[in-house]
Design an enzyme around this catalytic site. Structure first.
Site, short mmCIF file in Angstrom:
data_model
loop_
_atom_site.label_atom_id
_atom_site.label_comp_id
_atom_site.label_asym_id
_atom_site.label_seq_id
_atom_site.Cartn_x
_atom_site.Cartn_y
_atom_site.Cartn_z
N ASP A 447 0.82 -1.21 0.00
CA ASP A 447 0.00 0.00 0.00
C ASP A 447 0.86 1.26 0.00
O ASP A 447 1.94 1.29 0.58
CB ASP A 447 -0.90 0.00 1.24
N GLU A 502 1.18 -0.41 -5.16
CA GLU A 502 0.21 0.65 -5.42
C GLU A 502 0.97 1.94 -5.71
O GLU A 502 1.28 2.71 -4.82
CB GLU A 502 -0.72 0.84 -4.22
#
EC number: 2.4.1.18
Length: 799
Positions: A447, A502
């Protein structure tokens, strides 16, 4: 590989055995092949230069005298023979059968391949030559750290097992607890075991800021800390005396009526420990990922459990045709409303949903179903909590983080890691290894990687594709090198594991192998696609440009694979809108029952919802992701239970009375055959199974033969399949000629207009389409079709 270690005699703290009347004592320590700590001294800047110097200075390691100090888990402990440590191999490990994997691993050597010259990226993309100095510096820093880890820690394999040294580790003689807290003046283990008496179990500190205590077994041979006991470390720090949850804690819970979490000593009896029974699936050619959150996966307004998710949600994911499940919010986070992104305890699975054994049973069941399990891991930042997180752990502003403004994310209200610090590398690399090793996760979605890679964190910055944006002074090279190291570690020890990053910036080399000079991810998230759909949905579809849609979907770097998605959890959060809600808005609440007349808004919305998802899967990447419930157009947004909140900026955000009503997934709507949601779910299922059969996402052949702006038609080939999209709001076309590369007979294999999918059944599925020997749209052959308005149809050659 095997590496040799030499002996040393040092001093350390030990607690006298309980029930024996013993007193103060000292232990002889010996040197082992697992080095304890390196280069993280009080006041250290955290740069790799200082880090390397400190690493080189380290020549001794403290471990209590005895046969085993928890150097390896009891399930797969590596045995010392003379002064050599044989490190087991993971490359051929399986999890089939109780204990089979561990027994096989003991007989092999785990290795992370050494670095290469990292020059292949310049062959792949000659435009990178202009940034060779930056890229070669980046790779040289990576090589230098690899070399230092090899020299001073015994290699990445050993370095990444530091959870066997830090935190609590049991041996035949007792329990050793270690903690890196260089800023603390004193430290003591406190908890249920000593009635929270800070004088009972004082810890000793070595020159590198590592605090330690050894607790011998009780006189009757039982553990000095019972399983399930609450534990904390009490430190006298520059900020005062504070109780903290151990940084390497494996489990933590929130007591009823209390706000801060408590660390839990977690070592259940053997008969309680979960034993994996099923082999981890091989990595599929293409990924079809179902993004999930355990807590909000129930149709009921409550926090769901690992067990219920295992029994109720996993089978539906399998039935829908997905081959991987991505689970959010696994790492413990004290604030539920953070969606799991403000992590407080990095090695602990969230106790809201159950026990670590429950999570293991979930993962094992997924493997039984043939599903990969990917963890949404957060290494980009940490919770700013000081009571139960890492922030201010040793009373300083630094510790695991940058000091000053650089160590604080102003938008997320979180702390930012100092990736140039040796102990941060130890902590995060070991964290990644822990989840793969202990819980058998099959990989990670990392993330917030953009926030890591740039000092501006991607905030208030527009990335245009200019290479200066990626390889300049705004790039945090330490962070990029950490990403190279963690990818190197994962792919070296677990060749079947998947890593997805990401990254919204589009950094070149991001999804190229580390040995080629890349950052090492298998995939990047193709985040521009979801943004494009939202932009288009704010306009009338009559104004959509076919070329613009195709460009966004196909705008990817060569050889760098992408996971694409039309929408993820981000679009489902309160304050945003899902695609279904953009399309149908409030009509979704009144006109989705089949026994009621539809509306033009509903008809349009259902048609475009299906088209958007299929064209995204068809052209957007080599993998596909869907957030749970969006496959059938879930009508409710996500709003976690929360009270009123005032942000650091002073902005006041009202709460929702801590309601769970909008923090659930109404799977019953998609399953109800009397609702139009059911047809949307059926289409998504058919779409997944079509990809499973034809593997078109990863086909080597892709050709876009038509982007007709006036007709609003897009035609493309993926493998042997021909996709026809008619986005026109009114016009349907008879005898519409489309090109193809292969002669023969074609048939319909997927039709969004089928009645089963909530369409109008305007396509005759039994029809056979014979090709003509006439070229069309630069294709050697062609055939004619009927393409109704707002439909997508896939044709395949008849076998």
């Amino acid at each position: 590989m095997a590496f040799r270690v030499s002996g040393a005699v040092l001093g350390g703290a030990v607690r006298a055995p309980r029930l024996t009347g013993g007193g103060e004592g000292s232990l002889v320590f010996r040197h082992t092949g697992l080095f304890l700590t390196r280069g993280a001294r009080v006041g250290c800047s955290g740069t790799h230069g200082a880090m390397r110097a400190a690493a080189a200075a380290r020549k001794a390691v403290m471990v209590p005298e005895g046969e085993n100090d928890g150097l390896a888990s009891r399930a797969d402990s590596a045995q010392f023979q003379s002064d050599e440590l044989e490190v087991p191999d993971i490359s051929e490990e399986t999890t089939c059968g109780a204990g089979v994997a561990d027994a096989q691993a003991l007989n092999r050597v785990r290795v992370v391949p050494p670095p290469s010259d990292g020059q292949k990226i310049f062959q792949i993309d000659p435009m990178l030559q202009g940034y060779k100095y930056h890229l070669e510096y980046r790779y040289s820093l990576y090589r230098r750290i690899r070399s230092d880890i090899d020299e001073h820690e015994g290699g990445l394999e050993a370095f990444s097992r530091s959870y066997e040294k830090f935190g609590f580790n049991a041996s035949a003689e007792g329990i050793t607890y270690r903690e890196w807290a260089p800023g603390a003046f004193s430290a003591a283990l406190v908890g249920d075991v000593n009635n929270w008496d800070p004088n009972a179990d004082r810890m000793s500190k070595n020159e590198f800021g590592v605090w330690e205590i050894f607790l011998p077994n009780n006189a009757d041979g039982t553990s000095p800390i019972p399983h399930g006991s609450r534990v904390k470390v009490r430190m006298d720090t520059p900020s005062g005396i504070k109780d903290s949850i151990p940084a390497w804690i494996k489990y933590s819970v929130q007591a009823p009526g209390e706000i801060p979490y408590d660390g839990i000593y977690y070592d259940p009896p053997e008969e309680v420990k979960y034993v994996f029974r099923h082999a981890q699936p091989k990595r599929p050619k293409s990924l079809r990922i179902y993004e999930t959150h355990v807590g909000m996966s129930s149709p009921e307004p409550k926090i769901n459990t690992y067990v219920n998710f295992r029994d109720e949600v996993l089978p539906r994911i399998k039935k829908l045709g997905y081959n991987a499940v991505q689970i959010m919010a696994i790492q413990e986070h004290s604030y539920y409303g953070s969606f799991g992104y403000h992590v407080t305890n990095f090695f602990a699975p969230s106790s809201r949903f159950g026990t670590p054994e429950d999570l293991k049973s979930l993962i094992d069941r997924a493997h039984e179903l043939g599903l990969l399990v990917l963890m949404d891991v957060v290494h980009s930042h940490a919770s700013s909590n000081t009571l139960d997180g890492l922030n201010g752990f040793d009373g300083t502003d630094t510790h695991y983080f940058h000091s000053g403004p650089r160590g604080h994310h102003w938008m997320w209200d979180s702390r930012l890691f100092n990736y140039g610090n040796w102990e941060v590398l130890r902590f995060l690399l070991s964290n990644a290894r822990w989840w793969l090793e202990e819980y058998k996760f099959d990989g990670f979605r990392f993330d917030g990687v953009t926030s890591m890679m740039y000092t501006h964190h991607g905030l208030q910055v527009t990335f245009t594709g200019n290479f200066n944006e990626y390889f300049g002074f705004a790039t945090d090279v330490d962070a990029v090198v950490y990403l190279m190291l963690v990818n190197d570690l994962i792919h070296g020890l677990y060749p079947e594991a998947v890593t997805i990053g990401e990254d919204v910036s589009g950094m070149p080399t991001f999804a190229l192998p580390v040995h080629d000079g890349g950052v090492g991810f298998d995939y990047r998230m193709h985040m521009a696609v979801a943004d494009k759909w939202i932009d288009l949905l704010k306009q009338s579809d009559e104004t959509w440009k076919m070329g613009d849609i195709v460009h966004t979907l196909t705008n990817r770097r060569w050889l760098e694979k992408c996971v694409t998605y039309a929408e993820s959890h981000d679009q489902a959060l309160v304050g945003d809108k899902t695609i279904a809600f953009w399309l149908m808005d409030k009509d979704m609440y009144d006109f989705m029952a089949l026994d009621r007349p539809s509306t033009p808004t509903i008809d349009r919305g259902i048609a475009l919802h299906k088209m958007i998802r299929l064209i995204t899967m068809g052209l957007g990447g080599e993998g596909y992701l869907n957030f749970m419930g969006n496959e059938f157009g879930h009508p409710e947004w996500i709003d976690f239970p929360r009270g009123p909140q005032r942000l650091p900026s002073g902005k006041f955000i009202p709460g929702n009375n801590n309601s769970y009503d909008k923090c659930r997934r109404r799977f019953d709507l998609g399953d109800a055959d009397y609702l139009r949601y059911h047809g949307m779910q059926e289409f998504d299922q058919a779409m997944q199974h079509l990809e499973q059969k034809y593997e078109f996402m990863t086909s080597d052949h892709q050709y876009i033969s038509r982007k007709h702006e006036e007709d609003k038609v897009i035609v493309f080939e993926k493998g042997d399949l021909v996709f026809v999209f008619n986005f026109h709001c009114n016009n349907s076309y008879f005898d519409y000629r489309i090109g193809c590369r292969k002669p023969g007979v074609y048939k319909v294999v997927l039709d969004s207009d089928a009645g089963l999918f909530g369409g109008f059944s305007r396509i005759h599925h039994a029809a056979e389409h014979f090709t003509a020997d006439c070229s069309h749209d630069n294709r050697p052959y062609s055939f004619s079709v009927y393409t109704p308005s707002r439909t997508c149809v896939v044709y395949a050659p008849v076998e």
